[in-house]
Design an enzyme around this catalytic site. Structure first.
Site, PDB file in Angstrom:
ATOM      1  CG  ASP A 248      22.410  20.598 -21.804  1.00  0.00           C
ATOM      2  OD1 ASP A 248      22.675  21.346 -20.845  1.00  0.00           O
ATOM      3  OD2 ASP A 248      21.924  19.465 -21.656  1.00  0.00           O
ATOM      4  CG  ASN A 249      17.948  20.406 -21.368  1.00  0.00           C
ATOM      5  OD1 ASN A 249      18.381  19.680 -22.250  1.00  0.00           O
ATOM      6  ND2 ASN A 249      17.865  20.040 -20.108  1.00  0.00           N
TER       7      ASN A 249
HETATM    8  P1  AMP Z   1      18.895  15.453 -20.641  1.00  0.00           P
HETATM    9  O1  AMP Z   1      18.920  15.330 -19.165  1.00  0.00           O
HETATM   10  O2  AMP Z   1      17.887  14.533 -21.298  1.00  0.00           O
HETATM   11  O3  AMP Z   1      18.779  16.852 -21.123  1.00  0.00           O
HETATM   12  O4  AMP Z   1      20.305  14.921 -21.139  1.00  0.00           O
HETATM   13  C1  AMP Z   1      21.548  15.514 -20.828  1.00  0.00           C
HETATM   14  C2  AMP Z   1      22.630  14.801 -21.590  1.00  0.00           C
HETATM   15  O5  AMP Z   1      22.706  13.434 -21.183  1.00  0.00           O
HETATM   16  C3  AMP Z   1      22.441  14.758 -23.098  1.00  0.00           C
HETATM   17  O6  AMP Z   1      23.709  14.791 -23.689  1.00  0.00           O
HETATM   18  C4  AMP Z   1      21.779  13.430 -23.318  1.00  0.00           C
HETATM   19  O7  AMP Z   1      21.977  12.941 -24.614  1.00  0.00           O
HETATM   20  C5  AMP Z   1      22.495  12.556 -22.276  1.00  0.00           C
HETATM   21  N1  AMP Z   1      21.672  11.424 -21.844  1.00  0.00           N
HETATM   22  C6  AMP Z   1      20.565  11.433 -21.068  1.00  0.00           C
HETATM   23  N2  AMP Z   1      20.085  10.205 -20.882  1.00  0.00           N
HETATM   24  C7  AMP Z   1      20.889   9.368 -21.557  1.00  0.00           C
HETATM   25  C8  AMP Z   1      20.927   7.951 -21.761  1.00  0.00           C
HETATM   26  N3  AMP Z   1      20.018   7.150 -21.218  1.00  0.00           N
HETATM   27  N4  AMP Z   1      21.918   7.450 -22.524  1.00  0.00           N
HETATM   28  C9  AMP Z   1      22.841   8.244 -23.066  1.00  0.00           C
HETATM   29  N5  AMP Z   1      22.874   9.572 -22.913  1.00  0.00           N
HETATM   30  C10 AMP Z   1      21.919  10.134 -22.167  1.00  0.00           C
HETATM   31 MG    MG Z   2      18.862  17.667 -22.816  1.00  0.00          MG
END
Ligand code: AMP
Ligand code: MG
Length: 482
Positions: A248-249
């Site tokens: 997803d990244n």
């Molecule tokens: P990330 O670790 O930023 O790549 O995020 C992984 C997933 O978690 C994605 O679907 C993000 O939208 C969700 N996510 C990360 N941080 C938050 C947050 N503070 N609130 C809601 N969703 C989050």
């Molecule tokens: Mg992400």
């Protein structure tokens, strides 16, 4: 306030996103604005009043034509499949086609809860916005494919992480926010028409050359694979560790995407793990090329309803060849060599072993090497200090190699300075800018941003930013809950 939106992703239809407005930051305060990035969407700071700009960048002013939406996607996280992720704390505010014809997504990170927020609060903290802002602009200046950062706005809204922090927003610009996980979502929910629609959108807007191929979806897989392999070759050559290479990244257009607990390598260590929650070292620096391939396989699997049987095998060969060629080319350039020789790979591999064994700063070594003169031995490189002896045999080989290609010192120096940066985003530099920003002082952030804009220039006033990391700044623990 006028922005000429051209929202192509929104026109894909409701299966691809949830429409909703951002939750504005209370008492927004501008932290930093990137005027170069504003130019990418044909705007200048004179296009708006300061208040309008700040309000737009903190979610309270919605320009006409904006159609905010949270994109749906899924993804493999640390090897396991998460069937539904999606934008949980960011919104695609709209897209702009600039006057050179480029399509840019405007994505507001930290914009509040969405249907994909799960247990999260939908917010981003100042620390993580600054880290993304600095890193994406630093990578851009180095010449590595990346999303861009337009602005940060902060507020006094409390957000709970390990401590209480301030809710902030980052406006990110990118040519696309489509991820490998976007395709996985439609594939594994068996929405094959939508999967095809997403592929067609991606081909039309990002890989138009694929539409002319016999199987455009095979061609899309190969094009995304090639971009990914090129990207990761650059990460390896520049010593960048992403930290969370979940599908997803992974951007379908092969940009560095979603900056979390990333890190630039300081003293050379192939087993460097920048993400402290990565207990197994799945995303350790030396694993990145393999994981890049693993992710392309996951993409191939997701596209399997559309691609040919031969697609994955072609993908494997292309990934390896592209990665090896690009990485090799970059390393040879870093050494200032211009005429290929069969011993080159061994030459840089042995050098990396020496850097590892002697814990030498990776970027600073190569920058110092650009000043090396054939008449000298290893001790002329001040950053080798007491371990020059162990480097001397390598320098003999290097010297011979330079002589054999009649290398001109002046040209080599110039070429090497154009690929071996003097300034990289060291964790402790980011941390210092963050600490001051958290106290309401943004001067250090702005200064560091300006330094990183010209990583290859000498910048005599900013020598201190180029020094090896001081002992207190090594191994700083960076929190992942951003
Ligand atoms: P990330 O670790 O930023 O790549 O995020 C992984 C997933 O978690 C994605 O679907 C993000 O939208 C969700 N996510 C990360 N941080 C938050 C947050 N503070 N609130 C809601 N969703 C989050
Ligand atoms: Mg992400």
């Amino acid at each position: 306030m006028t922005i000429k939106f051209n929202n192509l992703y929104a026109s894909l239809g409701e299966a691809f996103y949830a429409s909703l407005d951002p939750d504005p930051l209370p008492n927004p305060q501008s932290v930093i604005l990137n005027e170069d990035a504003l130019g990418l969407i044909d705007l200048t700071i004179n296009s708006f009043s300061d208040e309008d700009l700040r309000d737009f960048l903190s979610g309270s002013l919605m320009p006409k034509g904006s159609e905010p939406l949270a994109m749906v996607y899924s993804g493999h996280q640390f090897g396991g499949y998460s069937p539904r992720l999606g934008d949980g704390r960011g919104l695609l505010m709209g897209q702009v086609r600039n006057k050179t014809g480029e399509l840019w997504d405007l994505h507001l990170k930290g914009s509040g809860k969405t249907p994909f927020s799960r247990m999260g609060d939908g917010r981003a903290v100042l620390r993580s916005c600054i880290r993304e802002y600095l890193a994406s602009e630093a990578l851009f200046a180095l010449g590595i494919a990346t999303t861009r950062a337009l602005s940060i706005v902060t507020s006094d809204e409390p957000v709970r992480r390990e401590t209480i922090e301030n809710a902030s927003m980052l406006m990110r610009l990118s040519r696309s926010h489509i991820r490998f996980g976007s395709f996985e979502y439609f594939s594994y929910t068996e929405q094959h028409n939508e999967l095809r629609q997403l592929c067609d959108y991606t081909i039309l807007n990002h890989f138009p050359q694929c539409s002319e191929q016999d199987n455009p979806y095979d061609a899309l897989l190969l094009a995304a694979t090639e971009k990914t392999a090129l990207l990761i070759a650059h990460w390896q050559a520049f010593g960048f560790a992403h930290g969370v290479m979940n599908t997803d990244n992974m951007s379908i257009i092969g940009q560095t995407f979603d900056y979390g607990p990333y890190g630039f390598m300081e003293s050379y260590d192939p087993y460097y793990i920048c993400n402290h929650s990565d207990d197994q070292g799945r995303y350790a620096f030396c694993q990145q090329p393999n994981i890049g391939y693993w992710n392309c396989q996951a993409l191939a699997q997701a596209l399997s309803p559309l691609i040919s049987k031969e697609g994955p095998e072609k993908m494997r060969a292309l990934y390896q060849e592209t990665y090896n060629q690009c990485y090799h080319g970059l390393m040879v350039r870093k050494l200032g060599l211009t005429k290929p020789h069969p011993s080159d790979k061994q030459l840089y591999e042995d050098l990396l072993d020496l850097l590892e064994g002697n814990k030498i700063d990776y970027s600073n070594f190569f920058r110092a090497l650009s000043h090396y003169k054939i008449s000298e031995d290893a001790s002329s490189l001040t950053n080798l200090q007491s371990c020059a002896n162990s480097f001397n045999p390598w320098f003999m080989r290097y010297k011979e190699r330079l002589i054999s290609e009649k290398s001109c010192q002046e040209t080599r120096h110039k070429n090497m300075c154009a690929i071996n940066p003097k300034y990289i985003l060291r964790n402790y530099l980011a941390q210092r800018a963050i600490q001051q920003a958290e106290m309401g002082d943004y001067q250090e952030l702005t200064r560091l941003f300006m330094v990183l804009k010209n990583p290859y220039a000498e910048q005599p006033d900013h020598q201190a930013y180029a020094a090896d990391t001081p002992p207190w700044g090594q191994n700083l623990q960076i929190s992942c809950s951003s």
